[in-house]
Design a protein around this motif. Structure first.
Motif, PDB file in Angstrom:
ATOM      1  N   ALA A  60       0.836  -1.206   0.000  1.00 13.52           N
ATOM      2  CA  ALA A  60       0.000   0.000   0.000  1.00 13.52           C
ATOM      3  C   ALA A  60       0.871   1.256   0.000  1.00 13.52           C
ATOM      4  CB  ALA A  60      -0.914  -0.003   1.220  1.00 13.52           C
ATOM      5  N   ARG A  63       2.272   1.675  -3.459  1.00 13.62           N
ATOM      6  CA  ARG A  63       1.220   2.173  -4.347  1.00 13.62           C
ATOM      7  C   ARG A  63       0.979   3.656  -4.122  1.00 13.62           C
ATOM      8  NH1 ARG A  63      -1.708  -2.374  -3.030  1.00 13.62           N
ATOM      9  NH2 ARG A  63      -2.984  -1.183  -1.615  1.00 13.62           N
ATOM     10  N   GLY A  64       1.094   4.072  -2.857  1.00 15.70           N
ATOM     11  CA  GLY A  64       0.859   5.467  -2.508  1.00 15.70           C
ATOM     12  C   GLY A  64       2.044   6.368  -2.800  1.00 15.70           C
ATOM     13  N   ARG A  87       8.290  11.493  -0.753  1.00 13.49           N
ATOM     14  CA  ARG A  87       6.924  11.476  -0.243  1.00 13.49           C
ATOM     15  C   ARG A  87       6.813  10.671   1.048  1.00 13.49           C
ATOM     16  NH1 ARG A  87       1.757  11.315  -4.202  1.00 13.49           N
ATOM     17  NH2 ARG A  87       0.187  10.892  -2.624  1.00 13.49           N
TER      18      ARG A  87
END
Lengths: 119, 119
Positions: A60, A63-64, A87
DNA sequence: GCCATATACCTATTGCCTATAGGTATGATG
DNA sequence: CATCATACCTATAGGCAATAGGTATATGGC
């Protein structure tokens, strides 16, 4: 305690796996299986997250856009190393700030000293 | 952050409402509406739990035997005062211990290796 | 050669608990 | 006489951790 105190969702664990994973990856690249053990060891057995928690979380986060991954073979075994992206760093800072403010706020209430306004 | 960072279930809040409610009631009897405001004020606005969180929690805690309730009329309005039962006290001790161990464990990981948080 | 253990990855399912968004009703304020 | 504060309530949604499986390769013991 009725509905409270479930077998799943043990108290206070919401968000903790994400914070731990991001924090560990800030120091260096790591792979999933290694992260699972590092969490157990570095928290002194207090936190023990199974692979079923860590792997989906890594996916996850990737993916983010918080993580990047790199597949390598080591000793004939396949490993997937994860690294923090910019990020991921800002997400870590965000979570660290949230955690810090929350623990300070709760500490104040638990200690029984009322809120001191101003500063 | 993909599936993470939802509008509901904000990070780190799991178990916090229960701990706060039990801790507030340790000092004195309180009613729901009062608890909602006390949480906001005593945490310095860091934690803000709506009535939709607190009332169902109070009901669950009472069902579980952690609280007892007493209905009274004050100024023509009906209030339900809640008080900690012995069971509620031990539950509070349990949660406080969990919280303490978790925060210490996380502190160790977060501060480890001289990480300088972003400005 | 074989079998248990450690390594290393994976997914599907369950279900608690928070958050949201409503709702009712009375007292006080302007 | 309407709006706000007080004071209670419930139903619904959904994220995230936990559990319980699964596959496959390397290694050490017997």
């Amino acid at each position: 305690m009725a509905q409270l105190m479930a077998s799943t969702n043990p108290a206070f664990m919401n968000g903790v796996p994400e914070l731990l994973v991001l924090r560990l990856l800030r120091s260096r690249e790591m792979y999933g299986y290694e992260i699972v053990q590092a969490i157990r060891e570095e928290t002194g057995e207090v936190v023990n997250l199974a692979e079923g928690v860590i792997y989906p979380l890594l996916h996850a986060l990737e993916r983010g856009g918080a993580l990047t991954s790199r597949r390598t073979a080591v000793n004939g075994r396949s490993r997937i190393y994860y690294a923090l992206s910019p990020r991921g760093v800002s997400r870590l800072d965000e979570l660290t700030g949230l955690w810090s403010r929350l623990t300070q706020a709760l500490h104040q209430v638990i200690k029984g000293e009322g809120y001191v306004p101003g500063v």
